[in-house]
Design a protein around this motif. Sequence first.
Motif, PDB file in Angstrom:
ATOM      1  N   LEU A 251     -27.066  87.906  38.633  1.00 27.76           N
ATOM      2  CA  LEU A 251     -26.702  89.135  37.946  1.00 27.76           C
ATOM      3  C   LEU A 251     -27.746  90.204  38.201  1.00 27.76           C
ATOM      4  O   LEU A 251     -28.890  89.898  38.530  1.00 27.76           O
ATOM      5  CB  LEU A 251     -26.573  88.857  36.441  1.00 27.76           C
ATOM      6  N   PRO A 252     -27.341  91.472  38.058  1.00 27.10           N
ATOM      7  CA  PRO A 252     -28.312  92.557  38.257  1.00 27.10           C
ATOM      8  C   PRO A 252     -29.507  92.366  37.335  1.00 27.10           C
ATOM      9  O   PRO A 252     -29.391  91.774  36.262  1.00 27.10           O
ATOM     10  CB  PRO A 252     -27.524  93.814  37.882  1.00 27.10           C
ATOM     11  N   GLU A 253     -30.626  92.913  37.765  1.00 28.73           N
ATOM     12  CA  GLU A 253     -31.862  92.607  37.067  1.00 28.73           C
ATOM     13  C   GLU A 253     -31.906  93.062  35.611  1.00 28.73           C
ATOM     14  O   GLU A 253     -32.486  92.402  34.764  1.00 28.73           O
ATOM     15  CB  GLU A 253     -33.012  93.244  37.824  1.00 28.73           C
TER      16      GLU A 253
ATOM     17  N   ILE B 206     -29.686  93.054  33.419  1.00 38.10           N
ATOM     18  CA  ILE B 206     -28.936  92.224  32.469  1.00 38.10           C
ATOM     19  C   ILE B 206     -29.699  90.937  32.213  1.00 38.10           C
ATOM     20  O   ILE B 206     -29.972  90.184  33.136  1.00 38.10           O
ATOM     21  CB  ILE B 206     -27.542  91.877  33.021  1.00 38.10           C
TER      22      ILE B 206
END
Lengths: 364, 394
Positions: free
Chosen positions: A220-222, A224
């Motif tokens: 997941l994107p950082e 989140i």
Amino acid sequence: MSTHVFKPDLPPPTLSVGVVGWLRANLFSNWFNTLLTALALYLIWVTVPPLIQWAFLDATWSGSTRSDCAPGGACWVFIQNRFAQFMYGFYPQGLRWRVDLTVILAVAGAAPLFVKAMPRKLVYGLAYLLVYPWLAFWLLHGGPGLEVVPTSQWGGLMLTLVIAVVGIAGAMPLGVLLALGRRSDMPAIRVICVTFIEFWRGVPLITVLFMSSVMLPLFLPEQITIDKLLRALIAVILFEAAYIAEVVRGGLQAIPKGQYEAAGALGLGYWRMMGLVILPQALKLVIPGIVNTFIALFKDTSLVIIIGLFDLFNSIHQATVDPAWLGFAIEGYVFAALVYWIFCFGMSRYSMRLERRLHTGHKR
Amino acid sequence: MQNPASEPSRRGSMMTDPKVRAWVFQILAIGAVLGIGWYLFHNTQANLAQRGITSGFAFLNNPAGFGILQSLIDYTEGDTYGRVFVVGLLNTLLVSVLGIFIATIVGFVVGVARLSPNWLISRLAALYIEIFRNIPPLLQIFFWYFAVLRAMPPPRDSHALGETVFLNIRGLYLPSPTPAEGFWAFIVALVIAIAGCVALARWARVRHENTGRYFPVLWASLGILVVVPALFALVAGSPFHWSVPELTGFNFRGGWVVIPELVAITLALSIYTAAFIAEIVRAGIQAVSHGQTEAARSLGLRPGHILRLVIIPQALRVIIPPLTSQYLNLVKNSSLAAAIGYPDLVSVFAGTVLNQTGQAIETIAITMSVYLAISLSISLLMNWYNKRIALVER
């Protein structure tokens, strides 16, 4: 001319009726059976009396510290002392009524569903399914009007139940969709579903939990960050969905082709055919299978010890290695086993009863 | 003649045409899967770059630098991560094979006992099944490990069985065989005996088909398997020296040492899986209708033959598929070993190696594909067997 007078019937031989007859038929019918009986009696003799001695006669039932425990017997003081922790984990003491209330609401809310004569069961059930989860989340986690209890403080039997119930509730819709996809006429959909199902069914839950704890953050994107409990829940839901899918597929396959054809002849489209004709019948057939999956999931929740969540089992395990109560591992594990056993055995009996009750129309 | 109403309906049929809709759905589904896949891949690459982790399998050649409790092949701390993987895999396979072996035997015995006409025996079997299948396997492993085996006495006060088998906190000590002068003669004898059994079975089958006369192949084969190697051993000398564990100083020397972790996990998984296998065996035997037994009896078969020639072959057809999935469950459950530190694949590879190298994706992917491969090969094998014994329908 004399008529023949029947003599009254003789009673059956005393050796073949009553207690003696039963014993002869069931325990001592031949030499081999007698040998087996003797063996079984010996086995019972060496295990049961010492067990009763340990668990009840020599056991310590009241006290407050380990010094109160009599040597030789079980020390249930340990369980009493830590009971609240086993049930609620580190949930703040003053807020535990919220957990109790959640459970009471669940039981009270679901109770009408088990009343046979209840009208509009379906509408009520759907409303319950739509409202209760939000209510339960609000009560357990907190939010507007209630103090927030972070999930890191959740634990004990409460956490075990949360994982099991959320796991099965989340896995149900996904599993049904996967099962439909696996039986679909479209090759691409079928391949995707089969791959998904076989992948999750082929790997152990431990590796899935490992994956959710170390790989999910990478996926997941950082910005989140996901809660540890949520990560475990996602893993459990994906894993269980594959098993549910296979159970539901069994039900779909058991529905005769005529039902599909009749629904098609009525002009129903795919989703209406499934939703109104096929799934209601198929799901009814597989309720016992779903309960069995739930039992397996309930036992599997103990694996969250691997990623450091304090469910019932981990709470008890941590208590047994606590220096203040060292040496009472057996009591702790026996208690844990008893709790799991009561839940699983109860559910399996319920599933068997359901199986008999739902077994309509196929009786021979 | 033109029908004006047909125009819009044809355009509508484009949208409602099942074929067109199927294509649209499938393209959308593939697109969604690829999209999600790309999204995850993209994020992962960004995260890896941020953390300075280089992906790839090159780390498998780096030295590991940690010891492993139990290894079936030579292993030292200087060996590579690749070798650690092999050690872990072999340990996983060891637990699986031992567990499957014991669980099958116990399961069949308990399953048959469950159907015994002896009330007490059948109740005891039911009790066994209901107790052990309703307790989580992890709990059973912890019970055997922490509450039983870790509470064993130190080596000096070991529990001994006939001065050859010892149980203490360090593990289970068994006598181990080492090849002696008669070893090769023993192997030759074994090969000859097995060849003899195969030949005997062929001959008996041909005779049975031609004349209808029955020959007790099983007992004769067992006899051959015992007598021939025994004769060779008499002539060529004992095939094995038995190295018996002996207490020297504070520990035992000689023999095999089974570490407590292995004992705990094998015991727990066997007992747990056996409860399920017993239920499968019971259901399988009950699935053979009573008419089969009666028909066999009226043909004049003896009880042993009824069981072996009529009941078991039919029961096996029902038993094999669920038995396969129990075997798969046992293999997957063997990963619970990680929780008590038995050095299986998950524990050493997805645990220690992952922590040391930080190569999360690679280690987890390798571990998962190993389990997938094991699952797939067991189910292929059992499917093949199942097909072989399946009912040949006319």
